[in-house]
Write an enzyme that holds these catalytic residues in place. Structure first.
Site, short mmCIF file in Angstrom:
data_model
loop_
_atom_site.label_atom_id
_atom_site.label_comp_id
_atom_site.label_asym_id
_atom_site.label_seq_id
_atom_site.Cartn_x
_atom_site.Cartn_y
_atom_site.Cartn_z
N CYS A 86 0.56 -0.81 0.55
CA CYS A 86 0.47 0.14 0.11
C CYS A 86 0.76 1.51 -0.24
CB CYS A 86 -1.31 -0.01 1.60
SG CYS A 86 -1.83 -1.43 1.80
N CYS A 140 -4.19 7.86 6.44
CA CYS A 140 -2.68 8.33 6.99
C CYS A 140 -2.99 8.16 8.34
CB CYS A 140 -1.96 8.95 6.30
SG CYS A 140 -1.78 8.63 4.57
#
Lengths: 388, 139
Positions: free
Chosen positions: B43, B112
């Site tokens: 990712c 995030c």
């Protein structure tokens, strides 16, 4: 500002802007009208078409003006396969095409039951002509392969691929967007049936493109309306845009040989010096012929968006194939198709130069980039101890 | 999501860019009492969090992050928020707290801040496990 993202877009040449300006305010009429000021514009339009055709070495009735590269890809592929729907519903393209081609294929698959074959590329980023040959079936309606890849700059063997398609009685489309203005492109020599060109990739304006449609190639218009462009693409003609793309073509064809060697020299200097100054960098596409302005690298143990932002803070604009810089949150499909690890695709950077790029610009990048990479590697959990 | 005028038409807030430019507490603690490793190179985002703990208080913290601007900034602000705090309080830090402390994150970067929350919790959990304790006492 050191702008090295010319494969994304280019600044419009001031000469192009100057040529366009009168067609917004004074010579604004609709060329379809019959009074004098309009009829004169019809003449300007057809004259421009002739000049564009001459530069591209094709016939003027093979030039269809449209809104850009994406539209040219869309209407060419859809217009071709719909006109041949009785032949079969198979399309061959490559795994590294621009979204403007890939999404059209997905659309035709979803709503019209087409089968799509995606040709793989080798680690250098080039298709295998034998695989193309073996993929053609009696149902194949069109083959679409790009001339030069937008991310890596890798050039595909279009002439040979078109010949293979034609020998099997299949039509050939090519997205020429990244080739025009960077390498000499002779459409007749390539032998393609359909092509896509975008104005803003070579210092022309945005909102204007060209679909090349070989005389006699099957086609039905998917943009219907007032019969403009010889019934191939409806919509009031974008005269300022057409004047602009013509001017940009004239300028680029005049400067192309000098510009190409200038860009190649600076690109090679950038490539070699990066390899010298930064350990563990991959050059993506280095073993294939590339357009002279493009350099794509993968920096090990670092993520691309971070590098893009740090360079931007120093006034240098580049792009990355990292997931974080895309809307899809997936890394570059082009780099993955070439066999790169996900992490290396995330750590990619693309530098795309223009004829205006100077040696000083490149020297500045070579001064700024290495400390950025060092800083990010120091923070990276995967960087080996020698980078800490 | 709060609207931050400091963005001034930019992708990230000035607070995000401040932490990205000068991240706090980056690096590694070799004799860490708790380590959290989260994320996935596929990712593109990986975060390691290292904790020094005394009397259930975070006395030192460090992070190593491979990731984008948002990943580095969220790592930095999360370490800043929890340093000196009791573990019980640090455990409660959420992705939303992290994003808010940065004046907001673009919608597609919100994950995030999740990484920072998960990384910190993984490090606390690692510490508790070594102590023969369970996170249940914080719940």
């Amino acid at each position: 500002m050191i702008y090295l993202d010319n494969n994304a877009t280019t600044p419009t040449d001031p000469e192009v802007v100057k040529a366009m300006l009168p067609y917004f305010t004074e010579k604004f009429a609709n060329p379809s009208s019959i009074y004098d000021i309009a009829f004169k514009l019809k003449g300007v339009l057809e004259n421009s078409r002739k000049k564009v055709a001459k530069i591209l070495k094709v016939n003027s009735n093979e030039i269809i003006f449209c809104s850009g590269g994406t539209e040219a890809d869309n209407i060419a592929i859809m217009g071709s396969v719909l006109a041949q729907k009785d032949k079969g519903k198979h399309i061959i393209t490559s795994s590294i095409e621009h979204k403007a081609v890939l999404e059209v294929c997905k659309f035709l698959k979803k709503y019209f039951d087409y089968t799509i074959t995606y040709l793989p590329v080798n680690s250098a980023g080039v298709i295998d002509l034998n695989v193309l040959k073996d993929s053609i079936t009696p149902e194949t309606a069109i083959v679409s392969i790009m001339l030069a890849n937008n991310e890596t700059g890798v050039i595909q063997p279009i002439k040979e691929a078109a010949e293979i398609a034609h020998n099997a009685g299949v039509l050939f489309h090519s997205d020429l967007v990244q080739g025009i203005g960077k390498i000499p492109v002779d459409i007749s020599e390539l032998g393609i049936d359909y092509g896509a060109i975008s104005g803003h990739k070579f210092h022309g304006p945005r909102g204007i493109g060209i679909m090349y449609l070989r005389r006699g190639a099957p086609f039905t218009s998917v943009i219907r309306g007032g019969g403009h462009e010889n019934n191939k693409r409806a919509g009031t003609e974008n005269i300022p845009g057409i004047i602009g793309i013509l001017k940009a073509l004239e300028i680029s064809s005049e400067r192309i040989s000098k510009g190409a060697s200038h860009m190649a020299e600076l690109r090679d200097m950038l490539q070699e010096s990066i390899l010298e100054k930064i350990p563990q960098v991959l050059i993506n596409g280095k073993d294939a012929p590339r357009i002279p302005n493009t350099l794509n690298i993968s920096v090990k143990y670092v993520e691309g968006e971070s590098m893009v932002f740090m360079l931007d803070e120093e006034g240098i604009q580049v792009s990355s194939g990292s997931a974080c810089t895309s809307n899809s949150l997936a890394p570059s499909h082009v780099l993955l198709a070439m066999g790169l690890e996900h992490a290396d695709a995330h750590g990619s950077l693309r530098f795309s130069l223009s004829g205006e790029t100077t040696r000083e610009d490149i020297e500045k990048v070579l001064e700024i980039l290495p400390p950025i990479v060092s800083k990010l590697r120091k923070m990276s959990p995967f960087a080996p101890p020698e980078f800490k | 999501m709060s609207i931050d005028k400091s963005k001034d038409g930019r992708l990230y807030t000035s607070k995000v860019m401040e932490h990205f430019r000068n991240p706090h507490h980056w690096g590694k603690i070799d004799d860490a009492d708790g380590v959290g490793r989260v994320g996935n190179p596929i990712c593109g985002d990986v975060m390691y969090i290292y904790l020094k703990i005394k009397d259930d208080i975070i006395t030192d913290i460090a992070f190593e992050t491979l990731g984008c601007v948002a990943a580095i900034a969220t790592s930095s602000i999360a370490t800043e928020i929890v340093i000196g705090k009791p573990l019980k309080e640090a455990w409660k830090l959420t992705d939303r707290d992290v994003a808010n402390a940065l004046g907001g994150l673009p919608a597609n970067k919100f994950h995030c801040s999740m990484l920072a929350e998960e990384g910190l919790r993984a490090a606390i959990q690692d510490y508790l496990k070594k102590q023969g304790r369970s996170v249940d006492e914080f719940k």
